[in-house]
Enzyme design. Sequence first.
Site, PDB file in Angstrom:
ATOM      1  CD1 TRP A 184      24.503 -21.213   2.508  1.00 17.84           C
ATOM      2  CD2 TRP A 184      25.862 -22.977   2.711  1.00 17.84           C
ATOM      3  NE1 TRP A 184      25.546 -21.050   1.632  1.00 17.84           N
ATOM      4  CE2 TRP A 184      26.388 -22.110   1.740  1.00 17.84           C
ATOM      5  CE3 TRP A 184      26.550 -24.165   2.994  1.00 17.84           C
ATOM      6  CZ2 TRP A 184      27.577 -22.383   1.043  1.00 17.84           C
ATOM      7  CZ3 TRP A 184      27.724 -24.437   2.311  1.00 17.84           C
ATOM      8  CH2 TRP A 184      28.227 -23.550   1.355  1.00 17.84           C
ATOM      9  CD  GLU A 225      24.634 -19.494   6.171  1.00 19.73           C
ATOM     10  OE1 GLU A 225      24.518 -20.732   6.348  1.00 19.73           O
ATOM     11  OE2 GLU A 225      25.670 -18.869   6.433  1.00 19.73           O
ATOM     12  CE  LYS A 227      29.623 -18.372   0.485  1.00 16.98           C
ATOM     13  NZ  LYS A 227      30.346 -19.580   0.871  1.00 16.98           N
ATOM     14  CG  ASP A 260      27.932 -16.339   7.338  1.00 17.22           C
ATOM     15  OD1 ASP A 260      28.772 -15.430   7.275  1.00 17.22           O
ATOM     16  OD2 ASP A 260      28.236 -17.534   7.532  1.00 17.22           O
ATOM     17  CG  HIS A 287      26.069 -18.876  10.414  1.00 12.55           C
ATOM     18  ND1 HIS A 287      26.172 -19.698   9.313  1.00 12.55           N
ATOM     19  CD2 HIS A 287      25.476 -19.615  11.381  1.00 12.55           C
ATOM     20  CE1 HIS A 287      25.653 -20.878   9.609  1.00 12.55           C
ATOM     21  NE2 HIS A 287      25.218 -20.858  10.849  1.00 12.55           N
ATOM     22  CG  ASP A 295      37.755 -16.816   3.221  1.00 20.82           C
ATOM     23  OD1 ASP A 295      36.742 -17.478   2.942  1.00 20.82           O
ATOM     24  OD2 ASP A 295      38.615 -17.208   4.012  1.00 20.82           O
ATOM     25  CG  ASP A 297      33.743 -19.145   6.126  1.00 20.25           C
ATOM     26  OD1 ASP A 297      32.703 -19.024   6.783  1.00 20.25           O
ATOM     27  OD2 ASP A 297      33.763 -19.425   4.920  1.00 20.25           O
ATOM     28  CG  ASP A 328      29.792 -20.503   9.530  1.00 22.24           C
ATOM     29  OD1 ASP A 328      30.665 -21.391   9.550  1.00 22.24           O
ATOM     30  OD2 ASP A 328      29.104 -20.243   8.527  1.00 22.24           O
TER      31      ASP A 328
END
Length: 421
Positions: A184, A225, A227, A260, A287, A295, A297, A328
């Site tokens: 990533w 990965e 995003k 993710d 993930h 956000d 995470d 994650d």
Amino acid sequence: MTLYQQAKTKYEALGVDVEAAMSKLQSAPVALHCWQGDDVRGFDTDPTKPLTGGIQTTGNYPGRARTPEELMADIDLVLKLCPGTKKMNLHASYAIFDEENGGWVDRDKLEPKHFKKWVDFCKERGLGCDFNPTFFSHPKCDPLTLASPNEETRRFWIDHGKACIRISQYLAEELGQPCIMNIWTGDGFKDIPADRMGPRMRYKEAMDEILSEPFDFDKVKPCVESKVFGIGVEAYTVGSAEYALLYAALNAGKCIPLMDNGHYHPTEVVSDKIPALLSFFPELALHITRPIRWDSDHVVLLDDETKEICKEIVRCGGLEGRVHMALDYFDASINRVSAWVTGFRNVQKALLMALLTPNEQLKTLQDTDQFTELMVRQEEMKTLPFGEIWNEYCRRCGAPEDGAWFATVQQYEKDVQQARG
Ligand code: RNT
Ligand code: ZN
């Protein structure tokens, strides 16, 4: 009859094999991310410098692990408080340098010996280990890495990726379990770029070069990965969803996709993407996290989407090796051990719930157009005495039941974490 036996009878009446569900769950490893313990700092760069690459931890709860010893001690407590089969998940930035192995080297020069202590840690605890090259929080991010127009920058990060393939192979061989190696990068731009394709072409070539490093695909599973955006790189991400997916699709046998669930637009769901991808890919990696507004995470809760993701993992044969599961998230605003444990236990709970679902019967209702009954049955599942089966599962795994672990974390915070500067 104990409460467990009563609960079991209720599930059995629906055609669910409770014993089989529990033993199946115990056979499926979930990777525990080392980076929750120290706010993604690692040991190879100045810990006072901010994180870069579009990720950020917020909060300054006391007790962050500052050394490999502290981090390992914290992980040991997490392992003890969580049921189920775990494996470790390390970032390259967690290399351990000492006099014996020649001290600090930069990321392009990393070697297996810098992870020997982690191998010993895993061996002593019977764990496998996943791995991640670290393409962020480093002076050589210009700020791009594999997509940089600067030849020298790109070379450094390609060499880092290749070093990580060799380290992943070492981890897999030493620990006798495949190593999922996730690529990533946070490469992207804060504002509207003039060239969207150039960085993507450079990223593609760099990935090709990294994956040209010899490895055994049965042992090392490189992933890519995607995003949607990151903090400070809001306008454009090089490794977007389509881009990463196509890279994996066109490099079958060398690379698998990693999703993710914090990396998509808010109404998109990874639960639905799992069967979509498994219609084409033999395997994929996840993930598991909790997105909240902008956000990606937050600590995993036992929320609807986590349950739905786990249902799809179970129904699509994910526990038979098709889905590689990893956590994650990173929260620095609460006790970090508690955050770790809460998320790990929640993934175990959601998986157990999915395994305790009469999936075949529900599927038959769908296939025979009995949608009224399908809704009723699915809703009724929600009030079954799941907690009793969960507590039994914890007992069998030698882990504390709900209500019996938090005091241990509070004590640890008092005795160990509060003493850290
Ligand atoms: C960041 C990605 C990435 C990192 C870890 C530390 O948005 O999700 O996976 O969280 O590699
Ligand atoms: Zn991730």
